[in-house]
Design a protein around this motif. Structure first.
Motif, PDB file in Angstrom:
ATOM      1  N   ALA A  78       0.837  -1.199   0.000  1.00  0.00           N
ATOM      2  CA  ALA A  78       0.000   0.000   0.000  1.00  0.00           C
ATOM      3  C   ALA A  78       0.870   1.246   0.000  1.00  0.00           C
ATOM      4  CB  ALA A  78      -0.908   0.003   1.226  1.00  0.00           C
ATOM      5  N   TYR A 137      -4.352  -7.747   5.653  1.00  0.00           N
ATOM      6  CA  TYR A 137      -4.226  -6.300   5.522  1.00  0.00           C
ATOM      7  C   TYR A 137      -4.605  -5.571   6.806  1.00  0.00           C
ATOM      8  CZ  TYR A 137      -9.128  -7.260   4.466  1.00  0.00           C
ATOM      9  OH  TYR A 137     -10.413  -7.742   4.498  1.00  0.00           O
ATOM     10  N   TYR A 138      -4.917  -6.312   7.872  1.00  0.00           N
ATOM     11  CA  TYR A 138      -5.228  -5.676   9.148  1.00  0.00           C
ATOM     12  C   TYR A 138      -3.945  -5.148   9.792  1.00  0.00           C
ATOM     13  CZ  TYR A 138     -10.107  -7.153   9.349  1.00  0.00           C
ATOM     14  OH  TYR A 138     -11.451  -7.306   9.115  1.00  0.00           O
ATOM     15  N   THR A 162      -7.707   2.476   9.661  1.00  0.00           N
ATOM     16  CA  THR A 162      -8.188   2.924   8.357  1.00  0.00           C
ATOM     17  C   THR A 162      -7.367   2.257   7.268  1.00  0.00           C
ATOM     18  OG1 THR A 162      -6.705   4.833   8.403  1.00  0.00           O
ATOM     19  CG2 THR A 162      -8.956   5.167   9.217  1.00  0.00           C
ATOM     20  N   LEU A 163      -8.011   2.053   6.124  1.00  0.00           N
ATOM     21  CA  LEU A 163      -7.341   1.533   4.938  1.00  0.00           C
ATOM     22  C   LEU A 163      -7.287   2.632   3.890  1.00  0.00           C
ATOM     23  CD1 LEU A 163      -8.654  -2.109   4.338  1.00  0.00           C
ATOM     24  CD2 LEU A 163      -6.364  -1.389   4.972  1.00  0.00           C
ATOM     25  N   ALA A 169      -4.139   1.746  -2.442  1.00  0.00           N
ATOM     26  CA  ALA A 169      -4.131   0.413  -1.844  1.00  0.00           C
ATOM     27  C   ALA A 169      -3.066  -0.461  -2.487  1.00  0.00           C
ATOM     28  CB  ALA A 169      -5.506  -0.233  -2.001  1.00  0.00           C
ATOM     29  N   TYR A 198      -9.338  -2.166  -0.010  1.00  0.00           N
ATOM     30  CA  TYR A 198      -9.379  -0.711   0.079  1.00  0.00           C
ATOM     31  C   TYR A 198     -10.688  -0.294   0.747  1.00  0.00           C
ATOM     32  CZ  TYR A 198     -12.500  -0.943  -3.967  1.00  0.00           C
ATOM     33  OH  TYR A 198     -13.536  -1.233  -4.816  1.00  0.00           O
ATOM     34  N   SER A 199     -10.700   0.903   1.249  1.00  0.00           N
ATOM     35  CA  SER A 199     -11.893   1.451   1.899  1.00  0.00           C
ATOM     36  C   SER A 199     -12.572   2.424   0.946  1.00  0.00           C
ATOM     37  CB  SER A 199     -11.528   2.162   3.194  1.00  0.00           C
ATOM     38  OG  SER A 199     -10.650   3.240   2.947  1.00  0.00           O
ATOM     39  N   VAL A 238     -15.278  -1.508   3.617  1.00  0.00           N
ATOM     40  CA  VAL A 238     -13.992  -2.079   3.204  1.00  0.00           C
ATOM     41  C   VAL A 238     -14.267  -3.192   2.205  1.00  0.00           C
ATOM     42  CG1 VAL A 238     -11.953  -3.350   3.949  1.00  0.00           C
ATOM     43  CG2 VAL A 238     -12.820  -1.458   5.335  1.00  0.00           C
ATOM     44  N   ARG A 240     -12.659  -6.172  -0.314  1.00  0.00           N
ATOM     45  CA  ARG A 240     -11.504  -7.051  -0.447  1.00  0.00           C
ATOM     46  C   ARG A 240     -11.667  -7.924  -1.677  1.00  0.00           C
ATOM     47  NH1 ARG A 240     -11.282 -11.089   4.441  1.00  0.00           N
ATOM     48  NH2 ARG A 240      -9.996 -12.258   2.971  1.00  0.00           N
ATOM     49  N   TRP A 313     -14.480  -5.714   9.566  1.00  0.00           N
ATOM     50  CA  TRP A 313     -13.702  -4.491   9.727  1.00  0.00           C
ATOM     51  C   TRP A 313     -14.440  -3.539  10.672  1.00  0.00           C
ATOM     52  CZ3 TRP A 313      -8.871  -3.362   8.321  1.00  0.00           C
ATOM     53  CH2 TRP A 313      -8.458  -2.041   8.432  1.00  0.00           C
TER      54      TRP A 313
END
Length: 444
Positions: A78, A137-138, A162-163, A169, A198-199, A238, A240, A313
């Motif tokens: 990212a 990705y956490y 936050t993403l 991303a 991504y968010s 979020v 994925r 999330w």
């Protein structure tokens, strides 16, 4: 006692109006069904599908089964965007892995055909499938939290993770290698870089935007966290990457991605996927350009990628949102032959897997709808006849009452005496017959 009408909006009139609308709709649908039965659309689609099945069973399936597929995933971390890993500053944040794809012969999902598959040939499916496991990705802070009591709980603290958005991303590119047998020549083709997770902020859904955001598996930022007013509070979701599905074909001895061009019309240029609500969840949707139309689902514009909603999330670790599920990110990868009958069925039916009704069934349905519509049409016709009859009776009664009202009340004694005289004259012959006395004897 005649039924009294209470005006145009009385119960009988409303019922007759509803019956008239229903009858018109049924008759229209029945006529449309009868008109559609003149052309055998289902027969043409079934014949096309059956030809594809026969070609698949005779040649295409055996040729596809002799292939060997490998898939390689190359990703960037990212913040690097879609930059090249050849750059020294980015190379340390890149990675790659590869897998051998296995042949899968599981049955496809059943067709939702109105004729229950009548006339459709059966075939043996074949596709290549594998799965690639990426690192989760956490953030590290989310992997050290203790499970909370009472199930998943939504966070209201300032350290909410936050993403990055789609552009910032981590991106991944899938490269496929295929050859015919152990001594064949390798052919390679790749997908475009895709964001892994991504968010995205969706618009608020009034009323009760916070409750609706929770039902969509999103996270509603608290005003104390975002530091904004109510208009700045939006639903954060979020997305994925969950699976990739591509279709390939052979051209000049080389296997390539098979791009779909529907009806010879080139789709418009691609736009950034935006959130769209589907079945209670937010999922990214976009217009798929021709360069990316090599997927397996016509409902998504033949897009090769599918993004799912991360429902964990913004929640604490629990039995539903486990710690193991946060440590890894699994993506399913599938390759299908462009001559696969299942893909042809999706193309013919536009993803509904329903070939429609046969002309015989359409005629039966059309006649049944016409009969029912004509029967229901009796109700408004009877109501109209009743209204006309009741208006005629009311007019005659009103005329009689008007005539009696025009008579002079001062002539009432004269009319009464005349009636008495007439009654006496009518009774005289009757008395004569009883006593045997004629008119002459009465004179004597």
């Amino acid at each position: 006692v005649p039924m009294r009408d209470k005006g145009p909006f009385s119960g009988p009139n409303i019922a007759a109006g509803i019956a008239a609308v229903v009858s018109v709709v049924l008759i229209s649908v029945g006529l449309s069904s009868l008109s559609a039965s003149r052309e055998d659309t289902r027969g043409k689609m079934v014949a096309d599908y059956d030809r594809r099945v026969e070609s698949w069973d005779v040649n295409e399936r055996a040729r596809f089964a002799s292939l060997e597929f490998n898939v390689t995933a190359r990703w960037t971390a990212a913040g690097t965007g879609q930059g090249s890993c050849s750059n020294a500053s980015i190379a340390s944040r890149c990675g790659s892995t590869w897998r051998v794809m296995d042949q899968v012969m599981t049955s496809e999902k059943p067709f939702h055909d109105e004729e229950r598959g009548q006339g459709l040939l059966h075939y043996k499916p074949l596709k290549f499938q594998s799965s690639i496991t990426f690192a989760g990705y956490y953030p590290a802070s989310e992997l050290q939290r203790l499970p909370s009591q009472g199930g998943a709980r939504r966070r209201r603290t300032r350290e909410r993770p936050t993403l990055p958005r789609r552009e910032g991303a981590a991106h991944v590119t899938f490269t496929f290698s295929v050859r015919n047998g152990s001594r064949g020549k390798w052919s390679t083709f790749s997908t475009l870089p895709l964001p892994m997770a991504y968010s995205e902020v969706g618009p608020p859904q009034n009323p009760s935007p916070e409750a609706k955001c929770r039902s969509d598996q999103g996270e509603w930022p608290h005003s104390s966290i975002e530091g904004g007013s109510f208009r700045d509070r939006q639903c954060l979701a979020v997305h994925r990457l969950e699976r990739i599905c591509v279709q390939v074909h052979q051209a000049n001895g080389t296997w390539k991605l098979h791009r779909m061009v529907i009806d010879g019309v080139t789709p418009p240029a691609s736009q950034r996927p935006s959130s769209q609500r589907r079945r209670g969840h937010w999922r990214p949707q976009a217009l798929t350009p021709p360069a990316e139309s090599y997927g397996c689902l016509p409902k998504d514009g033949w897009s090769p990628h599918f993004y799912g909603q991360d429902s964990c999330w913004g929640h604490e670790i629990s039995d539903r949102c486990t710690l193991e599920g946060r440590k890894s990110h699994i993506v399913s990868v599938m390759v299908r032959n462009a001559n696969d009958p299942f893909l042809r069925a999706e193309e013919l039916t536009h993803g509904t897997m329903n070939f429609g009704l046969s002309p015989a069934s359409q005629r039966v349905d059309g006649i049944a709808l016409l009969v029912v519509g004509l029967i229901i049409c009796i109700i408004p016709i009877a109501r109209c006849c009743f209204r006309v009859t009741s208006r005629g009776s009311a007019g005659e009664e009103e005329q009689r009452s008007f005539s009696s009202a025009r008579e002079d009340p001062r002539d009432e004694p004269q009319r009464h005496s005349q009636s008495q005289e007439q009654q006496a004259q009518q009774e005289m012959p009757a008395r004569a017959q009883v006593y045997g006395v004629g008119r002459e004897d009465e004179d004597l």
